[in-house]
Enzyme design. Structure first.
Site, PDB file in Angstrom:
ATOM      1  N   ASN A 169       1.131  -1.894  -0.041  1.00  0.00           N
ATOM      2  CA  ASN A 169       0.034   0.085   0.064  1.00  0.00           C
ATOM      3  C   ASN A 169       1.239   1.229  -0.505  1.00  0.00           C
ATOM      4  OD1 ASN A 169       1.074  -0.072   3.057  1.00  0.00           O
ATOM      5  ND2 ASN A 169      -0.923   0.249   3.524  1.00  0.00           N
ATOM      6  N   GLU A 264       5.093  -3.739  11.503  1.00  0.00           N
ATOM      7  CA  GLU A 264       4.465  -3.517  12.018  1.00  0.00           C
ATOM      8  C   GLU A 264       3.183  -4.453  11.453  1.00  0.00           C
ATOM      9  OE1 GLU A 264       1.113  -2.464  10.399  1.00  0.00           O
ATOM     10  OE2 GLU A 264       2.204  -0.664   9.218  1.00  0.00           O
ATOM     11  N   CYS A 298      -2.811   0.848   7.438  1.00  0.00           N
ATOM     12  CA  CYS A 298      -3.046  -0.204   8.342  1.00  0.00           C
ATOM     13  C   CYS A 298      -3.384   0.525  10.138  1.00  0.00           C
ATOM     14  CB  CYS A 298      -2.021  -0.689   8.647  1.00  0.00           C
ATOM     15  SG  CYS A 298      -0.767  -1.693   8.190  1.00  0.00           S
TER      16      CYS A 298
END
Length: 532
Positions: A169, A264, A298
């Site tokens: 992304n 992450e 996210c």
């Protein structure tokens, strides 16, 4: 256009090359991996399917280059990073075009990502000079039982070879957020981009190539995760892994061994709406936070937890704003564009159908064409529905009605994720108390979750990650502490009249300064000034 002008050397026929030892190369495998355009669902680009032997060559080149790079002055490292940042921003258009074609990012947002990435690299260069240009000076008698017979000088030194794995992304921005800290800290960098986003990443790497970084210092390897993924992450030549993505990160962390990890891994970011909230502000942030880039972030709002007395009013305001979102191809700068893969669209649809079967209220008609899913707000979602807990990574947003703040906090903390959350209220005291109770890495007050600005700390709890990102934190985690201790023959507190001892101490300091560099030299001079 992609692969043209200054980028012409990174492509051969219709397959983009990989980057090794300062050169663009074709893989010995003779194979390629297709990059599918999410809008057309047809092959847009092809990249090299690299082999494990090529991975070995990349790691070996990185190890060799890092030894010389670690001796390169900080100002010179920063100078090259500033140059790369300028080149990256100069060539924003072809890189943004790749983002539009590879990951269906709206055209305007694609340009923004590239410009933001250049700014991040420049900021990192400046911050790195400040952080790494300083050392610490400690004296032994500050700890009980010790005389002042030891002087400790500390600095930060590089880890070695850093493996960077960004997600689809933000394949440019989340790549440079790993590359720039690694390089300014004196490390070499191996980049494994996602397949969707690989070509944009290769263009970005070429900007670093054009800036004149030493051969072997930066490498970019493409290929199938099933063939080189585990081989890369378990490679004994890798000294640090920085990964952004999903569940794969948990598997990597279990196999990585004793090396530093920065990870992450996603989130189920909750948005808690209290009765005193500014509902217009909340609704605007819910739509922006939940639906920008089709919810494929996210830090997107993933579940709204709203107090029952204001739930109807909030839902109506959000519905009105959702109705104004444009839907279509990324070239038209639409708000909602196709999700990245057909499998992603199928997964999202599975969550929607589960919610429908279990009685959720559909605020819009569910509509899908290929990978394109129209924005959907689901009201009256209950905890037994998958959408209440799973991360859709798409333009579908559940609303859970709650009867108390405690209920909202419980729902937030019951998730296995803990990346970010947000609270909307006019009472700052309540906001702080709720923030303290939420088990998330960051809590936004009266704003949607967000990663950034890029120098802010960014971290997750529980299954959302390990360590902390943000420019300063990334530089620090990609270094380790090195200490040098100067031992004095006798305790020294006021040495002005102890000429004999001073002469001996000066000799120690002179020798130490010859052998040390960067922050340690600064520390040595500080010690010398203190003695005199």
């Amino acid at each position: 256009m992609a692969g043209t002008a200054v980028f012409a050397e990174i492509i051969d026929d219709d397959v983009f090359k990989f980057y090794l030892d300062g050169e663009w190369k074709k893989s010995s495998s003779g194979k390629s991996v297709s990059v599918i355009n999410p809008t057309t669902r047809k092959t847009q680009f092809k990249v090299q399917a690299c082999t494990q032997e090529e991975v070995n060559k990349i790691i070996e080149a990185a190890k060799t280059a890092q030894k010389s790079w670690a001796k390169t002055p900080l100002w010179r490292r920063a100078e090259l990073l500033h140059k790369a940042a300028a080149i990256l921003k100069e060539h924003r258009a072809p890189i943004a075009e790749c983002l539009v074609k590879e990951i269906a990012k709206p055209a305007k947002d694609a340009v923004t990502e590239v410009v933001r990435s250049g700014d991040l690299v420049s900021y990192c260069a400046e911050e790195g000079v400040r952080i790494l240009g300083e050392g610490k000076f400690l004296v032994s008698d500050s700890f009980p039982g010790n005389e002042r017979t030891k002087y400790c000088l500390t600095s930060k030194i590089p880890l070695g070879v850093v493996l960077a794995i960004p997600p689809f992304n933000y394949p440019v921005n989340l790549a440079v957020s790993k590359i720039a800290p690694a390089l300014i800290a004196g490390n070499s960098l191996v980049l494994k981009p996602p397949t969707q986003g690989a070509v944009a990443a290769l263009h970005m790497v070429h900007c670093f190539h054009l800036a004149g970084f030493p051969k072997g210092l930066i490498s970019c390897v493409t290929g199938k995760g099933s063939e080189i993924g585990d081989f890369l992450t378990m490679h004994p030549g890798v000294n640090c892994i920085s990964f952004t993505g999903g569940d794969t990160g948990i598997a990597i962390s279990k196999r990585a061994g004793m090396i530093p990890l920065q990870m992450e891994l996603g989130g189920k970011d909750a948005c808690i709406i209290l009765e005193d909230a500014d509902l217009d502000l909340a609704a605007a942030n819910i739509v922006k936070g939940g639906f920008s880039y089709s919810g494929q972030r996210c830090t997107a709002v993933k579940v709204v937890l709203v107090m029952e007395p204001v739930a109807d009013a909030l839902v109506e305001k959000v519905k009105a704003k959702v109705a104004k979102l444009t839907v279509g191809p990324p070239e038209d700068d639409c708000d909602i564009t196709p999700v990245v893969t057909e499998s992603s669209a199928n997964y999202i649809e599975g969550l929607v159908m589960d919610a429908k079967q279990k009685g959720a209220t559909f605020c819009q008609e569910y509509k899908r064409e290929g990978n394109l899913i129209w924005p959907l707000l689901l009201d009256n979602v209950r905890p037994d529905m998958r959408i209440a807990w799973e991360e859709p990574f798409g333009p579908v947003l559940p609303v859970v009605r709650i009867n108390s703040v405690e209920e909202g906090i419980h729902h937030c903390n019951a998730s296995n994720f803990g990346l970010q959350g947000c609270i909307f209220t006019r009472d700052i005291n309540k906001a702080i108390l709720i923030s303290d109770a939420m088990e998330t890495g960051t809590v936004q007050i009266n704003s949607a979750p967000a990663r950034g600005p890029d120098h802010f700390p960014f971290q997750g709890l529980k299954d959302s990650g390990i360590g902390s990102q943000g420019i300063t934190n990334s530089i620090n985690m990609m270094t380790k502490i090195k200490s040098t201790v100067i031992n004095l023959p006798t305790p020294s507190y006021a040495m002005v009249h102890q000429y004999k001892l001073l002469g001996a101490f000066k000799l120690h300091v002179d020798v130490a300064c010859i052998k040390m560099s960067g922050g340690l030299v600064t520390a040595c001079f500080a010690v010398f000034a203190f003695v005199l």
